[in-house]
Design a protein around this motif. Structure first.
Motif, PDB file in Angstrom:
ATOM      1  N   LEU A   1       0.683  -1.040   0.144  1.00 25.07           N
ATOM      2  CA  LEU A   1       0.107  -0.023   0.118  1.00 25.07           C
ATOM      3  C   LEU A   1       0.858   1.188  -0.043  1.00 25.07           C
ATOM      4  O   LEU A   1       0.448   2.183  -0.592  1.00 25.07           O
ATOM      5  N   ILE A   2       2.001   1.251   0.633  1.00 23.17           N
ATOM      6  CA  ILE A   2       2.677   2.454   0.732  1.00 23.17           C
ATOM      7  C   ILE A   2       3.360   2.425  -0.744  1.00 23.17           C
ATOM      8  O   ILE A   2       3.380   3.612  -1.203  1.00 23.17           O
ATOM      9  N   ASP A   3       3.913   1.547  -1.166  1.00 25.99           N
ATOM     10  CA  ASP A   3       4.414   1.730  -2.670  1.00 25.99           C
ATOM     11  C   ASP A   3       3.478   2.025  -3.556  1.00 25.99           C
ATOM     12  O   ASP A   3       3.734   2.680  -4.318  1.00 25.99           O
ATOM     13  N   LEU A   4       2.218   1.642  -3.552  1.00 22.77           N
ATOM     14  CA  LEU A   4       1.170   1.881  -4.365  1.00 22.77           C
ATOM     15  C   LEU A   4       0.641   3.387  -4.153  1.00 22.77           C
ATOM     16  O   LEU A   4       0.488   4.298  -5.544  1.00 22.77           O
ATOM     17  N   THR A   5       1.042   3.816  -2.961  1.00 18.14           N
ATOM     18  CA  THR A   5       0.729   5.304  -2.711  1.00 18.14           C
ATOM     19  C   THR A   5       1.862   6.314  -3.454  1.00 18.14           C
ATOM     20  O   THR A   5       1.678   7.226  -4.074  1.00 18.14           O
ATOM     21  N   VAL A   6       3.107   5.727  -3.071  1.00 14.69           N
ATOM     22  CA  VAL A   6       4.067   6.594  -3.671  1.00 14.69           C
ATOM     23  C   VAL A   6       4.083   6.552  -5.315  1.00 14.69           C
ATOM     24  O   VAL A   6       4.311   7.603  -6.010  1.00 14.69           O
ATOM     25  N   LEU A   7       3.852   5.311  -5.922  1.00 11.01           N
ATOM     26  CA  LEU A   7       4.015   5.185  -7.397  1.00 11.01           C
ATOM     27  C   LEU A   7       2.849   6.291  -7.812  1.00 11.01           C
ATOM     28  O   LEU A   7       3.046   6.924  -8.860  1.00 11.01           O
ATOM     29  N   ASN A   8       1.568   6.130  -7.169  1.00  9.29           N
ATOM     30  CA  ASN A   8       0.478   7.133  -7.893  1.00  9.29           C
ATOM     31  C   ASN A   8       0.960   8.672  -7.579  1.00  9.29           C
ATOM     32  O   ASN A   8       0.569   9.300  -8.366  1.00  9.29           O
ATOM     33  N   LEU A   9       1.275   8.865  -6.412  1.00  7.52           N
ATOM     34  CA  LEU A   9       1.743  10.404  -6.171  1.00  7.52           C
ATOM     35  C   LEU A   9       2.997  10.819  -7.150  1.00  7.52           C
ATOM     36  O   LEU A   9       2.596  12.114  -7.774  1.00  7.52           O
ATOM     37  N   PHE A  10       3.812  10.027  -7.430  1.00  6.17           N
ATOM     38  CA  PHE A  10       4.678  10.501  -8.641  1.00  6.17           C
ATOM     39  C   PHE A  10       4.035  10.550  -9.986  1.00  6.17           C
ATOM     40  O   PHE A  10       4.078  11.435 -10.688  1.00  6.17           O
ATOM     41  N   ALA A  11       3.182   9.606 -10.066  1.00  2.74           N
ATOM     42  CA  ALA A  11       2.364   9.524 -11.505  1.00  2.74           C
ATOM     43  C   ALA A  11       1.530  10.679 -11.560  1.00  2.74           C
ATOM     44  O   ALA A  11       1.164  11.064 -12.919  1.00  2.74           O
ATOM     45  N   GLU A  12       1.019  11.162 -10.479  1.00  3.87           N
ATOM     46  CA  GLU A  12       0.126  12.428 -10.608  1.00  3.87           C
ATOM     47  C   GLU A  12       0.767  13.851 -10.617  1.00  3.87           C
ATOM     48  O   GLU A  12       0.388  14.550 -11.376  1.00  3.87           O
ATOM     49  N   PHE A  13       2.035  13.796  -9.873  1.00  2.00           N
ATOM     50  CA  PHE A  13       2.688  15.264  -9.793  1.00  2.00           C
ATOM     51  C   PHE A  13       4.050  15.096 -10.615  1.00  2.00           C
ATOM     52  O   PHE A  13       4.552  16.230 -10.588  1.00  2.00           O
ATOM     53  N   TRP A  14       4.488  14.242 -11.223  1.00  2.00           N
ATOM     54  CA  TRP A  14       5.690  14.278 -11.875  1.00  2.00           C
ATOM     55  C   TRP A  14       5.554  13.723 -13.409  1.00  2.00           C
ATOM     56  O   TRP A  14       4.915  12.528 -13.482  1.00  2.00           O
TER      57      TRP A  14
END
Length: 155
Positions: free
Chosen positions: A33-46
């Motif tokens: 879940l942590i990895d999922l969150t981090v990956l999606n945050l990067f996908a959204e903001f970078w």
């Protein structure tokens, strides 16, 4: 909630201590879940990280967690091999192989993502997206470590 014969209220979930398999499940579930969150945050903001769909990011987070754990297992096994041998050369080889495994594994992980998901997940930028991918993986590891440290302070 349940009440016992004395009238005390107890929570159903606290009735039993979790066993080792349950603890391991929670550990990996949380890491995914942590990895999922981090990956999606990067996908959204970078703009250098593109993930086509949430389901792709979930499967990618699971794959990355498995590959990260395999990488750490291999690195520890190799380090133990060199620790068992005396001498400065063994120490140098231990650190060199650890670096090679930890750094080289990122290329294997990136290839595995490309193989599994094709263009549905893409990292762009310097070195064909390797720099962006390494930034995401490092952020995942840092986030996991921060959560573990926070959890341990709760005791």
């Amino acid at each position: 909630m349940l009440s016992d014969e004395v009238g005390n209220i107890t929570e159903v979930a606290s009735a039993m201590e979790p066993n080792n398999r349950q603890q391991l499940f929670i550990r990996y579930f949380t890491a995914i879940l942590i990895d999922l969150t981090v990956l999606n945050l990067f996908a959204e903001f970078w703009d250098r990280v593109h993930v086509e769909a949430f389901s792709i990011s979930l499967l990618a987070a699971i794959l990355l967690q498995v590959l990260l754990k395999l990488t750490l297992k291999l690195e520890h096994h190799t380090a133990d091999f060199f620790k068992a041998r005396p001498g400065a050369m063994s120490t140098v080889l231990r650190y060199l192989t650890a670096w090679l495994i930890l750094f080289g594994s990122k290329f294997v992980m990136l290839y595995a993502l490309q193989f599994a998901f094709g263009d549905a997940i893409h990292f762009a930028g310097p070195a064909h997206g390797v720099v962006a991918f390494i930034a995401v993986v490092v952020a995942m590891l840092v986030a996991e470590e921060l959560v573990v440290r926070f959890y341990r302070r709760l005791a």
